[in-house]
Design a protein around this motif. Structure first.
Motif, short mmCIF file in Angstrom:
data_model
loop_
_atom_site.label_atom_id
_atom_site.label_comp_id
_atom_site.label_asym_id
_atom_site.label_seq_id
_atom_site.Cartn_x
_atom_site.Cartn_y
_atom_site.Cartn_z
N VAL A 101 67.66 -89.78 99.89
CA VAL A 101 67.24 -88.76 100.86
C VAL A 101 68.67 -88.21 101.45
O VAL A 101 69.58 -89.15 101.33
CB VAL A 101 66.47 -89.39 102.16
CG1 VAL A 101 67.03 -90.68 102.78
CG2 VAL A 101 66.02 -88.35 103.08
N GLY A 102 68.81 -86.97 101.81
CA GLY A 102 69.95 -86.62 102.52
C GLY A 102 70.48 -87.15 103.77
O GLY A 102 69.41 -87.52 104.60
N THR A 103 71.57 -87.75 103.94
CA THR A 103 71.74 -88.65 105.41
C THR A 103 72.88 -88.11 106.11
O THR A 103 73.20 -88.55 106.98
CB THR A 103 72.18 -90.18 104.67
OG1 THR A 103 73.27 -89.94 103.73
CG2 THR A 103 71.22 -90.89 104.30
N SER A 104 73.72 -87.11 105.41
CA SER A 104 74.82 -86.34 106.21
C SER A 104 74.34 -85.58 107.29
O SER A 104 73.31 -85.14 107.23
CB SER A 104 75.66 -85.68 105.32
OG SER A 104 74.99 -84.64 104.97
N ASP A 105 75.04 -85.10 108.34
CA ASP A 105 74.53 -84.33 109.46
C ASP A 105 74.02 -82.85 108.79
O ASP A 105 73.15 -82.37 109.25
CB ASP A 105 75.58 -84.29 110.64
CG ASP A 105 75.70 -85.42 111.18
OD1 ASP A 105 74.83 -86.44 111.13
OD2 ASP A 105 76.63 -85.47 112.21
N ARG A 125 67.62 -88.58 112.56
CA ARG A 125 67.84 -90.03 111.89
C ARG A 125 67.06 -91.03 112.24
O ARG A 125 66.83 -91.62 111.11
CB ARG A 125 69.15 -90.21 112.64
CG ARG A 125 70.51 -89.42 112.26
CD ARG A 125 71.88 -90.11 112.75
NE ARG A 125 72.93 -89.29 112.47
CZ ARG A 125 73.83 -88.96 113.41
NH1 ARG A 125 73.85 -89.30 114.57
NH2 ARG A 125 74.93 -88.15 113.00
N GLU A 126 66.33 -91.09 113.15
CA GLU A 126 65.22 -92.04 113.35
C GLU A 126 64.20 -91.83 112.34
O GLU A 126 63.61 -92.66 111.52
CB GLU A 126 64.72 -92.00 114.82
CG GLU A 126 65.49 -92.81 115.71
CD GLU A 126 65.87 -94.37 115.37
OE1 GLU A 126 65.00 -94.98 114.87
OE2 GLU A 126 66.86 -94.55 115.32
N VAL A 162 75.68 -96.97 107.50
CA VAL A 162 75.38 -98.65 107.41
C VAL A 162 74.08 -98.68 107.82
O VAL A 162 73.39 -99.37 107.42
CB VAL A 162 76.51 -99.03 108.48
CG1 VAL A 162 76.02 -100.59 108.82
CG2 VAL A 162 77.94 -99.13 107.82
N ASN A 163 73.58 -97.92 108.92
CA ASN A 163 71.98 -98.23 109.49
C ASN A 163 70.91 -97.86 108.17
O ASN A 163 70.23 -98.78 107.89
CB ASN A 163 71.74 -97.01 110.37
CG ASN A 163 72.21 -97.57 111.97
OD1 ASN A 163 72.49 -98.80 111.95
ND2 ASN A 163 72.03 -96.59 112.74
N VAL A 164 71.37 -96.89 107.38
CA VAL A 164 70.30 -96.28 106.31
C VAL A 164 70.12 -97.48 105.26
O VAL A 164 69.24 -97.68 104.96
CB VAL A 164 70.58 -94.97 106.18
CG1 VAL A 164 71.82 -94.82 104.98
CG2 VAL A 164 69.21 -94.43 105.45
N CYS A 201 77.33 -104.15 106.22
CA CYS A 201 75.91 -103.94 106.12
C CYS A 201 75.41 -105.49 105.70
O CYS A 201 75.99 -106.11 105.04
CB CYS A 201 75.48 -103.26 104.60
SG CYS A 201 75.58 -101.44 105.18
N LYS A 202 74.11 -105.74 106.28
CA LYS A 202 73.73 -106.95 106.10
C LYS A 202 73.14 -107.39 104.87
O LYS A 202 72.59 -106.35 104.16
CB LYS A 202 72.49 -107.25 107.01
CG LYS A 202 72.62 -107.40 108.51
CD LYS A 202 71.64 -107.48 109.53
CE LYS A 202 71.94 -106.77 110.81
NZ LYS A 202 71.50 -105.39 110.89
#
Ligand code: KIV
Ligand code: ZN
Length: 539
Positions: A101-105, A125-126, A162-164, A201-202
């Motif tokens: 999936v696209g993640t940049s703004d 983002r959510e 990092v979140n994604v 990242c975990k």
């Protein structure tokens, strides 16, 4: 030090095929997939099943029929895409779902502009994080090998990236791909992304990190290698670097960089490098994208030396100007190409290999004649050298025949027919002949053969475009043979049939010149023809 394995994820059949004009039919895709298996790539990305029935069939058949590599299917983080990928991979032995999936703004704003995805960028983002979680979990119910890609990671803010990635790993992804989708990054930045992801990242050490680079700034290979130095252990790449827009990172360049500089990288791949050139040719034929002669590793000039200093060097010791062996990538070794930059060592070595030993007293004269010929021709071929060594002063254009007239009649539903008028300088006569053939070129060649009364074999015929647009010319190279000796003709013309005829007549003139001289005594001339000599002339 034990070298780490770098996995080669081959995406010629998916991202490569996205190159405008590169589409391949199912037969070609399956043939290429078998070749990729022989090349020992680790993963073949066979297509994007939801996108078309043809893509679905390609993934399904490759997963079923091709043994060895893992077969991957691409899917957006959408239930229907993953269902389609699952169905296409159903009968496969080793399978992977690759969801992205696209993640940049920029991607979020364009692809998730509708308010139903959230009103603010934060809301969108959510939404994406939830999509990723759901899609990866769904994919994990189908196969335990699941890759997640954060499309346009190269332009994605690091906190969201990092979140994604955290969410994808938590949901069960086993490979995390960080693509530079738009070819925007430079190597230092791209490496920094991997460094930060590895730090923040975990459970990052439980997944394989992957590079996927596009070549918009010509940096795809450099960025991929920077990613490997920063800890990536999967490289996504295509044969000949074909792909969207300027293409993807080229497999052959990455593999050979990792191979030649294995000490530096501390890594290895499982690739059978000797198959790189044949695989490159197969993809070039299937897509119609020719490989430039100067293309690294697989280009026809990649191991050719024309400059005198270089030829002298490689004839003494290859390592002087070669960092890898041509044989290791499936090319012919030591291609010494003779042209205006060549020197004595290259010339006499080549003559030696042709079985022609030039006596010391004739060497300077032969060399000077070669220099003058090389000034007039782009490349000096073996037949030129034979003529030259026979004292013909490289007069390769001796016009035994001249084509005074050509007309061709062909079109839908008609049998191609050619008429030629060929002038014979030896008898000062002309001969007119007409012939039919399967195609116009076959008809022309038959008519010329009849007019010349010549019997010989046609070894090869090749045509390429020189220049662009309506002014482009067709350059025809034709090789004919008699008793194992080859004669070449090359001609350019805006009319490709005229170029075909001219090249053929030129090759016939070479053959006639050779016939006329074949009774000559070389020894008395200071030149000795000794077949079977190992050459190696030096001076
Ligand atoms: O370039 C890209 O981001 C892609 C993804 C689908 C991995 O091809
Ligand atoms: Zn891509």
């Amino acid at each position: 030090m034990v070298a780490d394995q770098v996995l080669i994820f081959e995406t010629t059949l998916r991202d490569g095929e996205q190159a405008p004009g590169a589409s391949m039919n199912i037969g070609e895709k399956i043939r290429i997939a078998h070749q990729l298996a022989k090349l020992k790539v680790d993963i073949i990305e066979a297509g994007f099943p939801v996108s078309s029935p043809a893509q679905f069939e390609a993934v399904q058949r490759i997963a079923q029929e091709v043994d060895g590599p893992v077969v991957a299917a691409l899917a957006r983080t959408v239930e229907a895409d993953i269902d389609a990928a699952a169905e296409a991979l159903l009968t496969g032995k080793k399978t992977r779902i690759h969801t992205f999936v696209g993640t940049s703004d920029i991607h979020l704003a364009a692809k998730f502009s509708d308010d139903r995805y959230g009103r603010t960028l934060g809301d969108k983002r959510e939404f994406v994080l939830e999509m990723v979680d759901r899609a990866v979990r769904q994919a994990c119910t189908i196969t335990e090998d699941v890759e997640f890609s954060a499309e346009d990671a190269g332009r994605t803010g690091i906190d969201f990236l990092v979140n994604v990635i955290d969410v994808a790993i938590q949901a069960g992804a086993t490979t995390i791909n960080i693509p530079d989708t738009t070819g925007y990054c430079i190597p230092r930045e791209y490496a920094a992304l991997f460094k930060t992801v590895r730090e923040r990242c975990k459970n990052i050490d439980q997944v394989v990190l992957s590079v996927h680079c596009h070549d918009d700034l010509g940096l795809a290979v450099a960025n991929s290698l920077a990613g490997v130095l920063a800890g990536a252990r999967q490289v996504e790449c295509t044969i000949n670097g074909i792909g969207e827009r300027a293409g993807n990172a080229s497999l052959e360049e990455i593999v050979m960089a990792l191979h030649v500089r294995s000490q530096l990288f501390g890594t290895k791949t499982g690739i059978e490098t000797q198959l790189l050139t044949s695989t490159s040719k197969m993809v070039s034929t299937a897509t119609g994208f020719s490989v430039p002669p100067n293309k690294a590793v697989v280009g026809s000039n990649a191991f050719s030396h024309e400059a005198g200093i270089h030829q002298h060097g490689v004839l003494k010791s290859r390592e002087t100007y070669e960092i890898m062996r041509a044989e290791d990538v499936g090319q012919a070794p030591e291609a010494i190409r003779l042209g205006r930059h060549s020197g004595r060592h290259g010339l006499f070595s080549r003559l030696g290999k042709l079985g022609i030993l030039v006596g010391a007293e004739r060497k300077e004269q032969v060399y000077q004649e070669f220099v003058s010929l090389a000034d007039r021709k782009k490349e000096v071929f073996d037949e030129d050298l034979i003529a030259l060594a026979q004292g013909k002063k490289g007069d390769v254009t001796t016009a035994h025949y001249r084509l005074n007239h050509l007309s061709v009649n062909c079109g839908t539903g008609r049998v191609p027919r050619a008429e030629v008028l060929l002038y014979h300088s030896s008898s000062d006569t002309s001969c007119r002949k007409t012939a039919e053939g399967d195609g116009p070129v076959a008809a022309i060649y038959k008519a010329i053969d009849m007019a010349a009364g010549s019997r010989h074999g046609l070894v090869s015929y090749a045509i390429r475009s020189v220049g662009e647009g309506k002014d482009a010319m067709g350059e025809v190279t034709v090789l004919i043979s008699e008793h194992g000796t080859l004669f070449r003709g090359i001609a350019r013309h805006t009319d490709v049939l005229q170029a075909s005829a001219n090249a053929y007549v030129q090759a016939l003139n070479q053959l006639e010149a050779f016939r006329a001289s074949s009774g000559e005594e070389f020894v008395s001339d200071g030149i000795m023809q000794s077949f079977g000599s190992d050459g190696g002339q030096d001076q």
